[in-house]
Design a protein around this motif. Structure first.
Motif, PDB file in Angstrom:
ATOM      1  N   TYR A  27       0.902  -1.362   0.174  1.00 36.62           N
ATOM      2  CA  TYR A  27      -0.030   0.179   0.198  1.00 36.62           C
ATOM      3  C   TYR A  27       0.854   1.256   0.152  1.00 36.62           C
ATOM      4  N   MET A  28       0.314   2.391  -0.427  1.00 39.43           N
ATOM      5  CA  MET A  28       0.927   3.631  -0.474  1.00 39.43           C
ATOM      6  C   MET A  28       2.692   3.733  -0.158  1.00 39.43           C
ATOM      7  N   SER A  30       4.393   5.645  -1.037  1.00 37.29           N
ATOM      8  CA  SER A  30       4.741   7.167  -0.741  1.00 37.29           C
ATOM      9  C   SER A  30       4.642   7.513   0.448  1.00 37.29           C
ATOM     10  N   ASP A  31       4.035   6.761   1.369  1.00 34.20           N
ATOM     11  CA  ASP A  31       3.750   7.022   2.892  1.00 34.20           C
ATOM     12  C   ASP A  31       5.201   7.499   3.441  1.00 34.20           C
ATOM     13  N   PHE A 129      -7.881   1.355  -4.422  1.00 35.28           N
ATOM     14  CA  PHE A 129      -6.306   1.508  -4.777  1.00 35.28           C
ATOM     15  C   PHE A 129      -5.903   1.536  -6.172  1.00 35.28           C
ATOM     16  N   ASN A 132      -0.413   1.008  -8.067  1.00 32.41           N
ATOM     17  CA  ASN A 132       0.853   1.144  -6.929  1.00 32.41           C
ATOM     18  C   ASN A 132       0.259   1.416  -5.859  1.00 32.41           C
ATOM     19  N   GLU A 134      -1.738   3.218  -4.168  1.00 35.23           N
ATOM     20  CA  GLU A 134      -2.173   4.528  -3.779  1.00 35.23           C
ATOM     21  C   GLU A 134      -3.549   4.772  -3.585  1.00 35.23           C
ATOM     22  N   CYS A 135      -4.199   5.425  -2.430  1.00 33.52           N
ATOM     23  CA  CYS A 135      -5.459   5.569  -2.135  1.00 33.52           C
ATOM     24  C   CYS A 135      -6.225   6.257  -3.339  1.00 33.52           C
TER      25      CYS A 135
END
Length: 170
Positions: A27-28, A30-31, A129, A132, A134-135
């Motif tokens: 998940y995410m 980029s977090d 999502f 990738n 991302e939400c």
């Protein structure tokens, strides 16, 4: 003005149960917390996710049963290792119960196509999502068939799942 409740409002209005099924291996990415973790920077869940801890702690303190089930491929992805490492300080510390289910054990379970939150067995928040992880915008549903499918899937995963304290990363 939007009439769709926020996630926080759904959680605060919840009276009995909030269950969450996660089925992705990442998940995410980029977090910032995940980025820091991959760089070897120590993560303090109480600092990074104070709002989440407060929200869930408030719910569990008024008797809401919060359960999270994660379906994971094995060997697990780097992102799942990150989630596993922060679970004690984040999810468990807030009062959630967490179970892990290896994907290879899910063949006999009818699973929905998306992750979701189900509040009080009545309101379904479907998480979407991109490729990738991302939400994208979630969708709220009160459709009885969707709720039944998701509730049944969650309970099946929960029954087969391994409690966090007993699960060992593969």
């Amino acid at each position: 003005m939007s009439t769709v409740p926020t996630f926080e409002e759904l959680f605060r209005d919840c009276r009995e149960s909030a269950v969450h099924l996660e089925m992705r291996d990442s998940y995410m990415k980029s977090d910032p917390s995940y980025v820091d973790w991959t760089a070897g920077i120590a993560i303090d869940p109480a600092e990074r996710w104070a709002d989440w801890l407060a929200l869930v702690t408030e719910a569990t303190s008024r008797g809401v049963k919060v359960r999270r089930a994660r379906i994971v491929s094995e060997p697990v992805s780097q992102y799942i290792r990150f989630e596993y490492e922060v679970t004690n300080g984040l999810n468990i510390a807030a009062g959630e119960e967490v179970r892990w289910l290896p994907r290879r054990r899910t063949t006999g379970i009818a699973l929905p196509g998306n992750d979701f939150w189900l509040f009080d067995s009545a309101l379904l928040l479907v998480n979407h999502f991109d490729g990738n992880g991302e939400c994208l915008d979630p969708v709220l549903s009160t459709d009885p068939q969707e709720i039944k499918l998701c509730a049944d899937a969650f309970e099946s995963v929960w029954q087969l799942g391994i409690p966090h304290t007993d699960y060992e990363l593969a």
